[in-house]
Design a protein around this motif. Sequence first.
Motif, PDB file in Angstrom:
ATOM      1  N   PRO A   1      -9.010 -27.389  22.512  1.00 22.50           N
ATOM      2  CA  PRO A   1      -9.713 -26.144  22.169  1.00 22.50           C
ATOM      3  C   PRO A   1      -8.761 -24.982  21.875  1.00 22.50           C
ATOM      4  O   PRO A   1      -9.085 -24.133  21.037  1.00 22.50           O
ATOM      5  N   TRP A   2      -7.608 -24.945  22.539  1.00 24.84           N
ATOM      6  CA  TRP A   2      -6.666 -23.852  22.267  1.00 24.84           C
ATOM      7  C   TRP A   2      -6.082 -24.012  20.869  1.00 24.84           C
ATOM      8  O   TRP A   2      -5.985 -23.036  20.125  1.00 24.84           O
ATOM      9  N   LEU A   3      -5.702 -25.233  20.488  1.00 25.34           N
ATOM     10  CA  LEU A   3      -5.163 -25.456  19.141  1.00 25.34           C
ATOM     11  C   LEU A   3      -6.199 -25.149  18.070  1.00 25.34           C
ATOM     12  O   LEU A   3      -5.857 -24.602  17.018  1.00 25.34           O
ATOM     13  N   ARG A   4      -7.460 -25.484  18.338  1.00 26.08           N
ATOM     14  CA  ARG A   4      -8.516 -25.157  17.366  1.00 26.08           C
ATOM     15  C   ARG A   4      -8.605 -23.653  17.177  1.00 26.08           C
ATOM     16  O   ARG A   4      -8.641 -23.159  16.048  1.00 26.08           O
ATOM     17  N   ALA A   5      -8.625 -22.914  18.288  1.00 26.05           N
ATOM     18  CA  ALA A   5      -8.740 -21.453  18.196  1.00 26.05           C
ATOM     19  C   ALA A   5      -7.487 -20.844  17.570  1.00 26.05           C
ATOM     20  O   ALA A   5      -7.581 -19.946  16.721  1.00 26.05           O
ATOM     21  N   ALA A   6      -6.316 -21.343  17.964  1.00 26.38           N
ATOM     22  CA  ALA A   6      -5.067 -20.804  17.412  1.00 26.38           C
ATOM     23  C   ALA A   6      -4.948 -21.108  15.927  1.00 26.38           C
ATOM     24  O   ALA A   6      -4.495 -20.253  15.144  1.00 26.38           O
ATOM     25  N   GLY A   7      -5.353 -22.297  15.522  1.00 25.75           N
ATOM     26  CA  GLY A   7      -5.328 -22.636  14.091  1.00 25.75           C
ATOM     27  C   GLY A   7      -6.238 -21.723  13.289  1.00 25.75           C
ATOM     28  O   GLY A   7      -5.867 -21.250  12.207  1.00 25.75           O
ATOM     29  N   SER A   8      -7.410 -21.446  13.823  1.00 21.82           N
ATOM     30  CA  SER A   8      -8.337 -20.536  13.139  1.00 21.82           C
ATOM     31  C   SER A   8      -7.773 -19.118  13.078  1.00 21.82           C
ATOM     32  O   SER A   8      -7.914 -18.427  12.069  1.00 21.82           O
ATOM     33  N   ALA A   9      -7.132 -18.679  14.161  1.00 26.05           N
ATOM     34  CA  ALA A   9      -6.545 -17.330  14.170  1.00 26.05           C
ATOM     35  C   ALA A   9      -5.441 -17.211  13.123  1.00 26.05           C
ATOM     36  O   ALA A   9      -5.400 -16.246  12.356  1.00 26.05           O
ATOM     37  N   ALA A  10      -4.550 -18.190  13.096  1.00 27.79           N
ATOM     38  CA  ALA A  10      -3.447 -18.145  12.130  1.00 27.79           C
ATOM     39  C   ALA A  10      -3.978 -18.239  10.702  1.00 27.79           C
ATOM     40  O   ALA A  10      -3.525 -17.510   9.809  1.00 27.79           O
ATOM     41  N   ALA A  11      -4.948 -19.120  10.477  1.00 24.67           N
ATOM     42  CA  ALA A  11      -5.546 -19.241   9.144  1.00 24.67           C
ATOM     43  C   ALA A  11      -6.230 -17.930   8.753  1.00 24.67           C
ATOM     44  O   ALA A  11      -6.139 -17.495   7.594  1.00 24.67           O
ATOM     45  N   GLY A  12      -6.882 -17.298   9.709  1.00 27.34           N
ATOM     46  CA  GLY A  12      -7.551 -16.024   9.433  1.00 27.34           C
ATOM     47  C   GLY A  12      -6.567 -14.943   9.034  1.00 27.34           C
ATOM     48  O   GLY A  12      -6.812 -14.178   8.102  1.00 27.34           O
ATOM     49  N   HIS A  13      -5.443 -14.883   9.728  1.00 24.34           N
ATOM     50  CA  HIS A  13      -4.439 -13.870   9.380  1.00 24.34           C
ATOM     51  C   HIS A  13      -3.800 -14.178   8.026  1.00 24.34           C
ATOM     52  O   HIS A  13      -3.532 -13.254   7.246  1.00 24.34           O
ATOM     53  N   LEU A  14      -3.584 -15.461   7.706  1.00 24.83           N
ATOM     54  CA  LEU A  14      -3.066 -15.811   6.381  1.00 24.83           C
ATOM     55  C   LEU A  14      -4.074 -15.443   5.291  1.00 24.83           C
ATOM     56  O   LEU A  14      -3.697 -14.916   4.241  1.00 24.83           O
ATOM     57  N   ALA A  15      -5.339 -15.736   5.531  1.00 24.15           N
ATOM     58  CA  ALA A  15      -6.375 -15.377   4.551  1.00 24.15           C
ATOM     59  C   ALA A  15      -6.435 -13.865   4.374  1.00 24.15           C
ATOM     60  O   ALA A  15      -6.575 -13.361   3.255  1.00 24.15           O
ATOM     61  N   LEU A  16      -6.305 -13.132   5.478  1.00 23.84           N
ATOM     62  CA  LEU A  16      -6.296 -11.671   5.415  1.00 23.84           C
ATOM     63  C   LEU A  16      -5.132 -11.182   4.565  1.00 23.84           C
ATOM     64  O   LEU A  16      -5.302 -10.323   3.693  1.00 23.84           O
ATOM     65  N   ASN A  17      -3.951 -11.753   4.793  1.00 20.44           N
ATOM     66  CA  ASN A  17      -2.780 -11.370   4.004  1.00 20.44           C
ATOM     67  C   ASN A  17      -2.969 -11.668   2.530  1.00 20.44           C
ATOM     68  O   ASN A  17      -2.401 -10.985   1.685  1.00 20.44           O
ATOM     69  N   GLY A  18      -3.767 -12.683   2.223  1.00 23.80           N
ATOM     70  CA  GLY A  18      -4.036 -13.035   0.830  1.00 23.80           C
ATOM     71  C   GLY A  18      -5.230 -12.324   0.235  1.00 23.80           C
ATOM     72  O   GLY A  18      -5.622 -12.606  -0.897  1.00 23.80           O
ATOM     73  N   GLY A  19      -5.830 -11.399   0.988  1.00 21.33           N
ATOM     74  CA  GLY A  19      -6.960 -10.640   0.471  1.00 21.33           C
ATOM     75  C   GLY A  19      -8.280 -11.387   0.480  1.00 21.33           C
ATOM     76  O   GLY A  19      -9.251 -10.941  -0.121  1.00 21.33           O
ATOM     77  N   GLN A  20      -8.346 -12.510   1.170  1.00 17.74           N
ATOM     78  CA  GLN A  20      -9.573 -13.305   1.254  1.00 17.74           C
ATOM     79  C   GLN A  20     -10.352 -12.852   2.485  1.00 17.74           C
ATOM     80  O   GLN A  20     -10.350 -13.504   3.531  1.00 17.74           O
ATOM     81  N   LEU A  21     -11.018 -11.718   2.351  1.00 21.65           N
ATOM     82  CA  LEU A  21     -11.622 -11.068   3.508  1.00 21.65           C
ATOM     83  C   LEU A  21     -12.744 -11.870   4.148  1.00 21.65           C
ATOM     84  O   LEU A  21     -12.844 -11.933   5.375  1.00 21.65           O
ATOM     85  N   ASP A  22     -13.602 -12.487   3.328  1.00 22.23           N
ATOM     86  CA  ASP A  22     -14.707 -13.260   3.906  1.00 22.23           C
ATOM     87  C   ASP A  22     -14.190 -14.470   4.671  1.00 22.23           C
ATOM     88  O   ASP A  22     -14.663 -14.777   5.761  1.00 22.23           O
TER      89      ASP A  22
END
Length: 192
Positions: A21-42
């Motif tokens: 569960p920690w890796l799932r949450a951490a993967g989502s957090a990192a992916a979210g920050h990468l998407a944010l950096n790429g302007g993919q807000l949704d």
Amino acid sequence: FGGDTERGLRELRALGDGPDPWLRAAGSAAAGHLALNGGQLDQAAADLGRSRIGFAAIGDRWGLIVSMSGLADVALAHGDPDEAVRLLEEGRAIALGGLHGNFADMMLIKLGQARARQGDSDAARADLERGVHIAERIGEKDDAAAGYLELAELARQLGDLDRARELVGQALESAEANPARPGMTSIAITAY
């Protein structure tokens, strides 16, 4: 970090299918920050929302704060500074409740930015000045430089152009002295 953002996103999202569960949450957090950096807000909002839920379920305060900070960035990008302030205040309260105090103090820079977008210049300046002071003291030069830019924008909005130039100069000085620190290139570009 190697520059292949699409591959990074695929691999991070693949962690979401794993049993930990920690890796799932951490993967989502990192992916979210990468998407944010790429302007993919949704996409960022979806990934960061999943990470927030995942970290809350396992009681990981650090992960909650990282997720909420990213969600605050999404809120600011969507023009919702009230939601950004709410998320940052909640995250800061979590940090003050048991994590290292400097972590909570560093959140003041982003909180000051959100308060400035709300139009609360006095509270924004107070948060930013305290956050910059602490960032300088503990060696977080990139956070300090970002705070100087926010303070410069506040000074500019209030018509104090001399102070704004001085603060931009401080941000640029920090960026040029620490070019290898994350974010310094964008700070230097903004300052110029």
